[in-house]
Design a protein around this motif. Structure first.
Motif, PDB file in Angstrom:
ATOM      1  N   UNK A 143       0.786  -1.238   0.000  1.00  0.00           N
ATOM      2  CA  UNK A 143       0.000   0.000   0.000  1.00  0.00           C
ATOM      3  C   UNK A 143       0.815   1.283   0.000  1.00  0.00           C
ATOM      4  N   UNK A 144       2.100   1.215   0.337  1.00  0.00           N
ATOM      5  CA  UNK A 144       2.909   2.424   0.334  1.00  0.00           C
ATOM      6  C   UNK A 144       3.578   2.667  -1.012  1.00  0.00           C
ATOM      7  N   UNK A 234       0.128   7.220   7.293  1.00  0.00           N
ATOM      8  CA  UNK A 234       1.115   6.424   6.571  1.00  0.00           C
ATOM      9  C   UNK A 234       1.830   5.464   7.519  1.00  0.00           C
ATOM     10  N   UNK A 235       2.121   5.951   8.723  1.00  0.00           N
ATOM     11  CA  UNK A 235       2.750   5.096   9.734  1.00  0.00           C
ATOM     12  C   UNK A 235       1.815   3.942  10.109  1.00  0.00           C
ATOM     13  N   UNK A 236       0.528   4.222  10.250  1.00  0.00           N
ATOM     14  CA  UNK A 236      -0.443   3.173  10.596  1.00  0.00           C
ATOM     15  C   UNK A 236      -0.536   2.129   9.489  1.00  0.00           C
ATOM     16  N   UNK A 266      -9.370   1.574   4.470  1.00  0.00           N
ATOM     17  CA  UNK A 266      -9.891   2.839   5.024  1.00  0.00           C
ATOM     18  C   UNK A 266      -8.773   3.887   5.113  1.00  0.00           C
ATOM     19  N   UNK A 267      -7.616   3.470   5.615  1.00  0.00           N
ATOM     20  CA  UNK A 267      -6.493   4.400   5.748  1.00  0.00           C
ATOM     21  C   UNK A 267      -6.004   4.890   4.390  1.00  0.00           C
ATOM     22  N   UNK A 272      -5.348   9.241   0.576  1.00  0.00           N
ATOM     23  CA  UNK A 272      -5.628   9.728  -0.783  1.00  0.00           C
ATOM     24  C   UNK A 272      -6.378  11.057  -0.726  1.00  0.00           C
ATOM     25  N   UNK A 273      -7.425  11.104   0.101  1.00  0.00           N
ATOM     26  CA  UNK A 273      -8.237  12.320   0.206  1.00  0.00           C
ATOM     27  C   UNK A 273      -7.450  13.472   0.825  1.00  0.00           C
ATOM     28  N   UNK A 274      -6.638  13.176   1.822  1.00  0.00           N
ATOM     29  CA  UNK A 274      -5.868  14.233   2.493  1.00  0.00           C
ATOM     30  C   UNK A 274      -4.826  14.845   1.562  1.00  0.00           C
ATOM     31  N   UNK A 275      -4.158  14.012   0.757  1.00  0.00           N
ATOM     32  CA  UNK A 275      -3.150  14.547  -0.169  1.00  0.00           C
ATOM     33  C   UNK A 275      -3.819  15.406  -1.244  1.00  0.00           C
TER      34      UNK A 275
END
Length: 513
Positions: A143-144, A234-236, A266-267, A272-275
């Motif tokens: 995912x990263x 991202x850490x989570x 979910x994360x 995605x939305x925050x960026x």
């Protein structure tokens, strides 16, 4: 009625043919193709542990456990720095059994392990696109590392080369120096408050302080401001992903709606939305360009669709932001642990910093003069490397390391094994000895090309100067303000969470100088 029965027979036939086709494709993907790849390697004399159908050698990898972690929890483990066998006992076992070149399977992913010095040199010089980052990273199985990175045309990558150029990062270092110092000073102030409230000596778990520092610095460089929420999410994601990374070769595993997968999905959506919110919030800004703005400009100069642009921007930000965050925090944590364990080197670094800075904030010229601190950081990165391995995938049948590598096979070069090889570093290979870097990397060992703390060749970390400046500023300010030793609470237990981290954190007893 006869027409109805005929229609049903036709539909049934189509469904049956389709089902047979799916079964054939699955069998080829999960059984025949991996077996063909292994057969081509076996004919060249390459051996390895026998895999099971579908899961490969994953069960063996899971049962070959080290006793180190249990011993650490029981307080019985001494502090030693040779952690390769403890972190990756299955690879160490197979390496002893089959030699430095062997093969194994992670589900339907076939891996060719090649950990010897000549391969590192060849990989550094390898410029062909026949080898590249493994598909399981590029196509979103991790995912990263998002899928949007691969959706680009020439105009996008022309702009990306400008963003990724070392000259751009050098400029970012110069522009970020003041903010790095300010962020480090905030850590100093927080520790001073803890020391005062504790009556002169504070028992501090340093991890979160250093992660917060690194998060501020990289989010400022990437987004132009401190974006705590993006960094924390991202850490989570990393914490979830690292628990499942060894299972990534099992087909369809990441598509199952398990509890951890649902949490990861979910994360990912939230990041995605925050960026994209940061992108929209920066429209029309005339401030100094940050990395995000450079990426957006490159994407918009292409003919990509809006969804492709969004994915491209988000995935690039993730690929820059997360490694930048880890590259700043984790080496600082390990370096301070080592300086606490070896006070004579802590004294040497402190004396150098005080003489060089003479009461002033560290500048670029001052950092370049800190030879002892550089030696300590290099030795820390050797014992607890950021990149434990180099990974590539053969995108077509290719020749590498004297082996005909079949298309689709992944290549792993375990740098940790080479960093702990006494034939390269000498009999004191597991000893913390920064003096070995007294004449730089070229004088540190018999084969200096194997030591690549920030990668090598065309895929080396372009932010390495940024990371080194960040490390030197933080550590120089800490050692010039405090003396510190390991707390009785500290438990030495390195773990592999994509990178090597202290499982229980690092606890220090900290005093003012």
């Amino acid at each position: 009625m006869e027409l109805v029965f005929m229609f049903l027979r036709i539909i049934s036939t189509i469904l049956l043919v389709g089902l047979i086709g799916v079964i054939v494709l699955l069998y080829d993907s999960l059984v025949s193709k991996p077996e063909r790849q292994r057969s081509k390697l076996q004919k060249q004399g390459i051996r390895g542990p026998r895999p099971s159908m579908l899961v490969g050698n994953l069960l063996q990898m899971g049962t070959t456990q080290s006793k180190d972690s249990n011993m650490a929890r029981e307080g019985k483990k001494e502090i030693t720095h040779g952690c390769y066998a403890g972190l990756l006992p299955f690879l160490d076992k197979w390496r002893q059994q089959y030699g430095p070149t062997f093969m194994f399977s992670m589900g339907n992913i076939q891996v060719l392990h090649m950990s010897h010095p000549d391969v590192v040199k060849e990989m550094a010089a390898y410029t062909s696109f026949d080898l590249g980052r493994p598909t399981y990273q590029k196509k979103g199985l991790h995912p990263l590392f998002g899928e949007g990175i691969v959706h680009a045309n020439g105009a996008v990558w022309a702009h990306q080369r400008k963003v990724m150029a070392p000259e751009f990062y050098m400029e970012k270092v110069k522009g970020m120096m003041k903010f790095m110092v300010e962020s480090a000073v905030s850590v100093i102030n927080e520790w001073n408050r803890e020391i005062e409230s504790a009556g002169g000596v504070a028992d501090i778990k340093i991890d979160e302080y250093l992660r917060n520092f690194s998060g501020k610095v990289i989010s400022k460089a990437c987004f132009g401001r401190d974006c705590k929420e993006i960094i924390s999410k991202l850490r989570a994601i990393q914490e979830i992903a690292c628990k499942k990374v060894i299972l990534q070769g099992i087909p369809g595993l990441r598509s199952l709606p398990t509890k951890s997968n649902r949490e990861m999905w979910r994360l990912e959506k939230e990041v995605h939305a925050l960026i994209l919110k940061e992108v929209n919030g920066r429209k029309g800004s005339e401030s100094e360009k940050n990395i995000l703005q450079m990426i957006v400009e490159g994407a918009k100069s292409s003919n990509l669709s809006q969804d492709e642009i969004d994915n491209f921007v988000v995935d690039n930000c993730k690929n820059i932001c997360f490694p930048g965050y880890e590259n700043g925090a984790v080496p600082a944590i390990w370096t301070l642990m080592l300086l606490a364990l070896y006070p004579e080197w802590q004294d040497k670094v402190r004396a150098e910093v005080l003489e060089t800075c003479n009461g002033q904030s560290p500048s670029s010229d001052m950092l370049n003069k800190m030879k002892t601190l550089t030696m300590v950081i290099y030795e820390s990165l050797r014992l607890y490397p950021l990149g434990s391995m180099l990974t590539r995938e053969a995108f077509r049948d290719t020749k590498f390391g004297g082996i005909d590598v079949p298309k689709g096979v992944s290549i792993w070069v375990m740098l940790m094994a080479l960093y702990e090889d006494p034939d390269i570093w000498g009999p004191d290979v597991h000893k913390f000895d920064p003096e070995r870097f007294g004449n730089g990397i070229n004088g540190a060992c018999q084969l200096p090309h194997v030591y690549i703390p920030f990668g090598n060749g065309p895929r080396s970390c372009l932010g390495q100067h940024f990371a080194m400046a960040e490390l030197k500023i933080l550590i120089s300010l800490i050692v010039s303000n405090f003396t510190f030793s390991l707390s009785p609470k500290y438990i030495h237990s390195p773990v592999m969470n994509l990178i090597i981290e202290p499982e229980f954190g690092v606890d220090l007893l900290v005093r003012k100088v």
